[in-house]
Design an enzyme around this catalytic site. Structure first.
Site, PDB file in Angstrom:
ATOM      1  N   ASP A   1       0.837  -1.207   0.000  1.00  0.00           N
ATOM      2  CA  ASP A   1       0.000   0.000   0.000  1.00  0.00           C
ATOM      3  C   ASP A   1       0.869   1.253   0.000  1.00  0.00           C
ATOM      4  OD1 ASP A   1       0.889  -0.189   2.599  1.00  0.00           O
ATOM      5  OD2 ASP A   1      -1.076   0.136   3.524  1.00  0.00           O
ATOM      6  N   SER A   2       2.190   1.079   0.065  1.00  0.00           N
ATOM      7  CA  SER A   2       3.108   2.208  -0.161  1.00  0.00           C
ATOM      8  C   SER A   2       2.871   2.809  -1.543  1.00  0.00           C
ATOM      9  CB  SER A   2       4.568   1.747  -0.017  1.00  0.00           C
ATOM     10  OG  SER A   2       4.785   0.560  -0.762  1.00  0.00           O
TER      11      SER A   2
ATOM     12  N   ASP B   1      -1.086  -6.196  -0.160  1.00  0.00           N
ATOM     13  CA  ASP B   1      -1.454  -5.546   1.100  1.00  0.00           C
ATOM     14  C   ASP B   1      -2.953  -5.335   1.188  1.00  0.00           C
ATOM     15  OD1 ASP B   1       0.608  -5.058   2.887  1.00  0.00           O
ATOM     16  OD2 ASP B   1       1.240  -3.192   1.920  1.00  0.00           O
TER      17      ASP B   1
ATOM     18  N   LYS C   1      -1.186  -9.441   2.974  1.00  0.00           N
ATOM     19  CA  LYS C   1      -0.434  -8.957   4.145  1.00  0.00           C
ATOM     20  C   LYS C   1      -1.318  -7.967   4.879  1.00  0.00           C
ATOM     21  CE  LYS C   1       3.222  -5.973   3.922  1.00  0.00           C
ATOM     22  NZ  LYS C   1       2.723  -4.833   4.700  1.00  0.00           N
TER      23      LYS C   1
ATOM     24  N   GLU D   1      -1.429  -5.442   8.652  1.00  0.00           N
ATOM     25  CA  GLU D   1      -0.632  -4.852   9.731  1.00  0.00           C
ATOM     26  C   GLU D   1      -1.269  -5.134  11.088  1.00  0.00           C
ATOM     27  OE1 GLU D   1       0.054  -0.686   8.955  1.00  0.00           O
ATOM     28  OE2 GLU D   1       0.941  -1.096   6.988  1.00  0.00           O
TER      29      GLU D   1
ATOM     30  N   GLU E   1       9.224  -4.163  10.698  1.00  0.00           N
ATOM     31  CA  GLU E   1       9.623  -2.852  10.154  1.00  0.00           C
ATOM     32  C   GLU E   1      10.127  -1.943  11.257  1.00  0.00           C
ATOM     33  OE1 GLU E   1       6.908  -0.974   7.403  1.00  0.00           O
ATOM     34  OE2 GLU E   1       8.082   0.888   7.381  1.00  0.00           O
TER      35      GLU E   1
HETATM   36  O1  KIV Z   1       3.489  -1.148   1.689  1.00  0.00           O
HETATM   37  C1  KIV Z   1       4.677  -1.513   1.737  1.00  0.00           C
HETATM   38  O2  KIV Z   1       5.481  -1.184   0.865  1.00  0.00           O
HETATM   39  C2  KIV Z   1       5.095  -2.346   2.854  1.00  0.00           C
HETATM   40  C3  KIV Z   1       6.547  -2.665   2.968  1.00  0.00           C
HETATM   41  C4  KIV Z   1       7.265  -1.465   3.435  1.00  0.00           C
HETATM   42  C5  KIV Z   1       6.802  -3.825   3.834  1.00  0.00           C
HETATM   43  O3  KIV Z   1       4.307  -2.734   3.638  1.00  0.00           O
END
Ligand code: KIV
Length: 276
Positions: A49-50, A88, A118, A120, A186
């Site tokens: 989600d970055s 994510d 993934k 959090e 992280e």
């Molecule tokens: O969204 C992302 O890029 C991440 C990584 C930094 C692990 O969760």
């Protein structure tokens, strides 16, 4: 990747089985060409989600939607042949209840072909992780600095220092017991990352953690120098594509203004060659 090239994407269980072995290699990707570039070199690719910050110019990951994740997930899937794709779950798509998490995780996997999601969170997400895993959704957990909680964490700070180390260890243990097949650590102190890696029996994937983790991940735009708004200490720049790109664009602009582009080799004659 090891010398023996893989032909098919690993499954979450293959990733889990790499605990303590050759370090797992991973990067984020958001587009087909980037995915193609890393496919041969990564064990898994994360549609992170970055994407909201590095491609869409958002101030944090909080504004990322399911639709954005699905669109970028589909693009990445078109570029992968041998790396596993993890996607994510965006902020607000899983925290409310295990049922909400299942609905959205199933949609992400069905519409993108991702092999895992993934999410959090540690101890407080363990029930949700167990619920998803029991229903056929492999989960990679993410503890330590969890950017979707930036407003309650109070900034992008190192997590688990001093007394907070025990809680972070408990988070990693909780997601392991819940059935996550790997856990991202992280921005945690290296000693704590090493202790967690020794303690849990799933691979730890470090980002700002320790070289002793079972694998590493970076945001691809960070390591290629394409995202330059800021650089975290844990980012190593392997290229400066942003600077090179801007210099190239400036050269193009100069050449257009001085009419030195397009050159004779870039334009078309009235008649095709060989037609008299
Ligand atoms: O969204 C992302 O890029 C991440 C990584 C930094 C692990 O969760």
């Amino acid at each position: 990747m090891s010398a023996t090239a893989r032909k098919t994407a690993p499954l979450p269980d293959d990733i889990r089985a790499r605990k303590g072995g050759e370090p797992l290699v991973s990067l984020t990707a958001y587009t087909t060409p980037m995915a193609q570039m890393m496919d041969e070199h990564c064990d898994f690719v994360l549609v992170g989600d970055s994407v909201g910050m590095v491609l869409h110019g958002l101030p944090s990951t909080l504004g990322v939607t399911m639709e954005m994740m699905i669109m970028h997930g589909q693009a990445v899937a078109r570029g992968l042949r041998q790396a596993m794709m993890v996607i994510d779950m965006p902020f607000g798509s899983y925290e409310e209840s295990p049922q909400q998490a299942f609905r959205n995780a199933a949609r992400l996997m069905a519409e993108t072909g991702a092999g895992a999601v993934k999410l959090e969170g540690g101890t407080h997400m363990a029930e949700t992780i167990a619920f998803l895993v029991a229903r056929g959704i492999p989960v990679m957990a993410h503890v330590g600095l969890t950017p979707q909680s930036i407003n309650t964490l109070g900034g992008y700070k190192v997590q688990g220092r001093d007394d907070a180390g025990a809680a972070l260890m408990a988070d990693a243990q909780a997601v392991t017991e819940a059935g996550a097949f790997a856990v991202v650590l992280e921005k945690v102190p290296a000693n704590l990352a090493d202790q967690i890696t020794a303690e849990v029996d799933i691979p730890t994937i470090g980002i700002g953690a320790s070289a002793g983790c079972d694998g590493q991940i970076l945001v691809v735009d960070d390591m290629l120098g394409l995202f330059t708004a800021f650089k975290a200490k844990f980012v190593k720049r392997y290229a400066e594509l942003g600077k090179e790109g801007e210099a190239s664009i400036a050269r193009y602009a100069r050449e257009v203004r001085t009419r030195s582009f397009p050159g004779p080799e870039h334009i078309f004659a009235d008649q095709a060659p060989g037609k008299g």
